[in-house]
Write a protein that holds these residues in place. Structure first.
Motif, mmCIF file in Angstrom:
data_model
loop_
_atom_site.group_PDB
_atom_site.id
_atom_site.type_symbol
_atom_site.label_atom_id
_atom_site.label_comp_id
_atom_site.label_asym_id
_atom_site.label_seq_id
_atom_site.Cartn_x
_atom_site.Cartn_y
_atom_site.Cartn_z
ATOM 1 N N ALA A 139 -7.081 2.430 7.955
ATOM 2 C CA ALA A 139 -7.634 2.372 9.325
ATOM 3 C C ALA A 139 -8.597 1.201 9.414
ATOM 4 C CB ALA A 139 -8.374 3.675 9.644
ATOM 5 N N PHE A 140 -8.645 0.572 10.603
ATOM 6 C CA PHE A 140 -9.550 -0.566 10.778
ATOM 7 C C PHE A 140 -10.088 -0.564 12.198
ATOM 8 C CE2 PHE A 140 -9.911 -5.317 11.619
ATOM 9 C CZ PHE A 140 -11.168 -5.414 11.036
ATOM 10 N N ASP A 141 -11.400 -0.544 12.320
ATOM 11 C CA ASP A 141 -12.052 -0.676 13.621
ATOM 12 C C ASP A 141 -12.591 -2.110 13.684
ATOM 13 O OD1 ASP A 141 -13.877 -0.795 15.704
ATOM 14 O OD2 ASP A 141 -14.538 1.276 15.451
ATOM 15 N N ALA A 142 -11.877 -2.971 14.408
ATOM 16 C CA ALA A 142 -12.192 -4.407 14.391
ATOM 17 C C ALA A 142 -13.503 -4.708 15.101
ATOM 18 C CB ALA A 142 -11.047 -5.187 15.041
ATOM 19 N N ASP A 143 -13.933 -3.837 16.017
ATOM 20 C CA ASP A 143 -15.197 -4.087 16.724
ATOM 21 C C ASP A 143 -16.393 -3.691 15.857
ATOM 22 O OD1 ASP A 143 -13.883 -5.023 18.959
ATOM 23 O OD2 ASP A 143 -13.523 -2.967 19.664
ATOM 24 N N ALA A 144 -16.251 -2.550 15.184
ATOM 25 C CA ALA A 144 -17.380 -2.054 14.383
ATOM 26 C C ALA A 144 -17.367 -2.600 12.957
ATOM 27 C CB ALA A 144 -17.343 -0.522 14.348
ATOM 28 N N GLY A 145 -16.247 -3.193 12.523
ATOM 29 C CA GLY A 145 -16.156 -3.670 11.145
ATOM 30 C C GLY A 145 -16.098 -2.521 10.153
ATOM 31 N N ARG A 146 -15.365 -1.474 10.515
ATOM 32 C CA ARG A 146 -15.249 -0.318 9.612
ATOM 33 C C ARG A 146 -13.811 -0.249 9.117
ATOM 34 N NH1 ARG A 146 -16.959 3.336 12.836
ATOM 35 N NH2 ARG A 146 -19.143 3.196 12.238
ATOM 36 N N LEU A 147 -13.649 -0.122 7.807
ATOM 37 C CA LEU A 147 -12.322 -0.217 7.202
ATOM 38 C C LEU A 147 -12.121 0.941 6.232
ATOM 39 C CD1 LEU A 147 -9.790 -2.035 6.633
ATOM 40 C CD2 LEU A 147 -11.180 -3.265 4.972
ATOM 41 N N THR A 148 -10.975 1.638 6.351
ATOM 42 C CA THR A 148 -10.650 2.691 5.380
ATOM 43 C C THR A 148 -9.448 2.235 4.564
ATOM 44 O OG1 THR A 148 -11.489 4.401 6.862
ATOM 45 C CG2 THR A 148 -10.045 5.127 5.089
ATOM 46 N N VAL A 149 -9.594 2.287 3.239
ATOM 47 C CA VAL A 149 -8.528 1.817 2.350
ATOM 48 C C VAL A 149 -8.301 2.831 1.245
ATOM 49 C CG1 VAL A 149 -9.073 -0.631 2.715
ATOM 50 C CG2 VAL A 149 -10.126 0.568 0.790
ATOM 51 N N GLU A 150 -7.144 2.703 0.576
ATOM 52 C CA GLU A 150 -6.933 3.480 -0.648
ATOM 53 C C GLU A 150 -7.698 2.796 -1.778
ATOM 54 O OE1 GLU A 150 -2.701 5.670 0.089
ATOM 55 O OE2 GLU A 150 -2.617 3.640 -0.717
ATOM 56 N N ALA A 151 -8.079 3.631 -2.765
ATOM 57 C CA ALA A 151 -9.047 3.148 -3.765
ATOM 58 C C ALA A 151 -8.477 2.133 -4.745
ATOM 59 C CB ALA A 151 -9.614 4.333 -4.537
ATOM 60 N N GLY A 152 -7.139 2.023 -4.815
ATOM 61 C CA GLY A 152 -6.561 1.052 -5.749
ATOM 62 C C GLY A 152 -6.496 -0.353 -5.187
ATOM 63 N N MET A 153 -6.881 -0.535 -3.922
ATOM 64 C CA MET A 153 -6.819 -1.890 -3.341
ATOM 65 C C MET A 153 -7.750 -2.833 -4.098
ATOM 66 S SD MET A 153 -7.578 -3.190 0.491
ATOM 67 C CE MET A 153 -5.912 -3.256 1.040
ATOM 68 N N ARG A 154 -7.257 -4.033 -4.352
ATOM 69 C CA ARG A 154 -8.072 -5.025 -5.074
ATOM 70 C C ARG A 154 -9.092 -5.648 -4.119
ATOM 71 N NH1 ARG A 154 -5.734 -9.255 -8.157
ATOM 72 N NH2 ARG A 154 -5.863 -10.245 -6.148
ATOM 73 N N ILE A 155 -10.241 -5.983 -4.669
ATOM 74 C CA ILE A 155 -11.324 -6.523 -3.848
ATOM 75 C C ILE A 155 -10.906 -7.833 -3.161
ATOM 76 C CG2 ILE A 155 -12.504 -7.756 -5.765
ATOM 77 C CD1 ILE A 155 -14.546 -5.832 -3.349
ATOM 78 N N ALA A 156 -10.134 -8.690 -3.843
ATOM 79 C CA ALA A 156 -9.741 -9.971 -3.234
ATOM 80 C C ALA A 156 -8.797 -9.725 -2.056
ATOM 81 C CB ALA A 156 -9.090 -10.882 -4.262
ATOM 82 N N ASP A 157 -7.918 -8.728 -2.178
ATOM 83 C CA ASP A 157 -6.992 -8.447 -1.071
ATOM 84 C C ASP A 157 -7.757 -7.878 0.119
ATOM 85 O OD1 ASP A 157 -4.931 -9.377 -2.627
ATOM 86 O OD2 ASP A 157 -4.472 -7.397 -3.449
ATOM 87 N N LEU A 158 -8.752 -7.059 -0.164
ATOM 88 C CA LEU A 158 -9.587 -6.544 0.935
ATOM 89 C C LEU A 158 -10.329 -7.704 1.614
ATOM 90 C CD1 LEU A 158 -11.727 -3.378 1.041
ATOM 91 C CD2 LEU A 158 -12.656 -5.520 1.876
ATOM 92 N N GLN A 159 -10.886 -8.604 0.810
ATOM 93 C CA GLN A 159 -11.605 -9.750 1.399
ATOM 94 C C GLN A 159 -10.658 -10.609 2.239
ATOM 95 O OE1 GLN A 159 -14.725 -9.633 1.445
ATOM 96 N NE2 GLN A 159 -15.788 -9.905 -0.491
ATOM 97 N N ARG A 160 -9.422 -10.806 1.766
ATOM 98 C CA ARG A 160 -8.453 -11.612 2.535
ATOM 99 C C ARG A 160 -8.215 -10.993 3.915
ATOM 100 N NH1 ARG A 160 -6.085 -12.336 -2.616
ATOM 101 N NH2 ARG A 160 -6.395 -14.528 -3.118
ATOM 102 N N PHE A 161 -7.996 -9.679 3.920
ATOM 103 C CA PHE A 161 -7.758 -9.001 5.194
ATOM 104 C C PHE A 161 -8.993 -9.100 6.087
ATOM 105 C CE2 PHE A 161 -8.299 -5.348 7.926
ATOM 106 C CZ PHE A 161 -7.114 -5.360 8.652
#
Ligand SMILES: Cc1cc2nc3c(=O)[nH]c(=O)nc-3n(C[C@H](O)[C@H](O)[C@H](O)COP(=O)(O)OP(=O)(O)OC[C@H]3O[C@@H](n4cnc5c(N)ncnc54)[C@H](O)[C@@H]3O)c2cc1C
Length: 446
Positions: A76-98
């Motif tokens: 889930a991603f709230d683009a206005d509030a900058g709130r992001l829900t991810v699964e815990a195996g996501m890599r930090i660099a991939d999260l930063q890219r998104f």
């Protein structure tokens, strides 16, 4: 390969990033939630994220490693509030890219792009300026955790708060984090990196304190006896030089890999260290400033593959100690004296400023942290230096980073962390029967 109750286990040789611990381990790679709970309830286990800890934190002889690599989705991603829900195996660099592609980023991110969100929570990692941004917990709103004794629960500061707090620097012992909701921040448009040369570690500490509000702040120092502590503080400041626009990280193929094949010989002997330090000193240790991309600021180690391969098969130790401000100059002087007398091999020293509160087994406090890279730590002279370093640090009120230093033992950790027993008991209440376990947990008797 074992096939039981719908899950598969593979026997895999795993080695810690610093190459000091290896074990033939049973690894499960679940690719759906029900498989996380499929192991027999009494099977010892430990979650594994990117597997890029310096130490054996996500595996061990007795435990099944549950590799969360398949749980890497954005939920889930709230683009206005900058709130992001991810699964815990996501890599930090991939999260930063998104996040960067959508005008957001995570200010607190560790140096290795392959660290997972679960691993960053479980180690409560710090980023490029912990004094300004705190540790990873500052940007986590809620987590979802699974454990055989408890089932799946959600935890946050106002729901299962005790479990939530214990999970930061809980090293996977409170259960497997399956999801996390993160608060993002707006990234700087551009950065200028100011270089402030320093002659020793005491001067470095003064420069770090004066620049406490910079978004990027860390030092590099020579560890050789004849110029111990000489180096540079890199102060990253936001700049209005460029118009705001999408900021990109290079494609994943250019990230530092999780496993780096060592060179067949060790480059970081006395001659290699002298050559590298002379070259870096000439390049970095002059005053000035230059523009820097956010990508380079966030993941400077993407260019450091050769550096880590250069430790060869004998590997390295990263000893990181956080020393209170009032004791730091005396600590640095005692360390310089030891280095002058014993002349250990030190490949580099990195310095950072901290301004938080130590909690549990976390690496935080008010002071200066030094990360000291020591080649071939099993060699008697190197080991003796690491033991002396620990003694000097402890006698100056130093706190060790447990997730980084595989040369620490339970006795040192007990002496260095004043409330060790309380922290251990707190973790044990969330880990009945010690079901979650690892080499780190065994070695330090957590
Ligand atoms: C080159 C390099 C640079 C680094 N830079 C920094 C830095 O700047 N700052 C810093 O603080 N650290 C830094 N680290 C340390 C690193 O960020 C941490 O060790 C981090 O935990 C690694 O994440 P991982 O996903 O690889 O975890 P793993 O190595 O897989 O596991 C680490 C711990 O997290 C637990 N864990 C992992 N996933 C989960 C999950 N889903 N649920 C519960 N527990 C879980 C494991 O059980 C284990 O105890 C660096 C390490 C390297 C090698």
């Amino acid at each position: 390969m074992h096939e039981m109750r719908g899950y598969a286990l593979a026997d895999v040789d795993l080695v810690s990033f610093d190459r000091q611990f290896r074990a033939r381990s049973r690894v499960q790679k679940p690719d759906r939630y029900r498989l996380l709970d499929a192991l027999p309830a009494d099977t010892p286990r430990i979650a594994r994220g990117g597997g890029v800890s310096y130490v054996g934190a996500s595996f061990g002889n007795a435990a099944v490693s549950q590799d969360l690599g398949a749980f890497d989705r954005l939920l889930a991603f709230d683009a206005d509030a900058g709130r992001l829900t991810v699964e815990a195996g996501m890599r930090i660099a991939d999260l930063q890219r998104f996040a960067l592609a959508h005008g957001w980023y995570l200010p607190v991110a560790p140096g290795h792009p392959g660290a997972s969100i679960g691993g960053c929570i479980a180690a409560d990692v710090h980023g490029k300026n912990p004094a300004r941004d705190g540790t990873f917990r500052m940007q986590i709103e809620a987590i979802e955790l699974s454990a055989p004794t408890r089932g799946t629960v959600v935890a946050s500061t106002n729901r299962n708060a005790e479990l939530f707090n214990a999970t930061f620097a809980g090293f996977g012992l409170t259960g497997t984090i399956t999801r996390a909701t993160l608060r993002l921040a707006r990234p700087p448009n551009a950065l200028v990196m100011r270089r402030v040369p320093v002659q020793n570690l005491a001067e470095a500490a003064r420069v770090l304190r004066e620049a406490a509000n910079a978004p990027v702040l860390y030092g590099w120092h020579d560890g050789r006896a004849q110029c111990f502590g000489r180096g540079v503080i890199r102060v990253g400041l936001t700049s209005d030089a460029r118009e705001a626009g999408p900021t990109a990280l290079p494609p994943p193929a250019r990230d530092l890999p999780a496993t780096i094949a060592p060179l067949p010989f060790a480059l970081w002997n006395r001659a290699g260290i002298a050559a590298a330090n002379t070259w870096l000193g000439a390049r970095w240790c002059r005053p000035g400033q230059s523009e820097m991309t956010l990508a380079d600021a966030l993941f400077p180690l993407n260019r450091a593959r050769g550096y880590f391969a250069g430790y060869g098969r004998t590997g390295m130790a990263e000893a990181q100690w956080l020393v209170p401000h009032t004791r730091f100059d005396a600590f640095a002087a005692a360390l310089a004296e030891t280095v002058a007398r014993t002349r250990p091999l030190i490949a580099l020293i990195a310095s950072k400023l901290f301004a938080g509160t130590p909690e549990g087994f976390g690496f935080d406090g008010k002071g200066i942290a030094l990360a000291i890279h020591v080649p071939a730590p099993a060699m008697p002279a190197q080991r003796a230096f690491l033991e002396t370093l620990a003694e000097i640090a402890i006698s100056h009120g130093g706190r060790p980073n447990l997730i980084k230093d595989s040369t620490l033992d339970a006795a040192i950790a007990h002496r260095a962390i004043a409330d060790f027993e309380a922290a251990r008991l707190r973790l044990a209440t969330h880990n009945p029967g010690g079901l979650h376990t690892s080499e780190l947990a065994r070695r330090l008797a957590l």
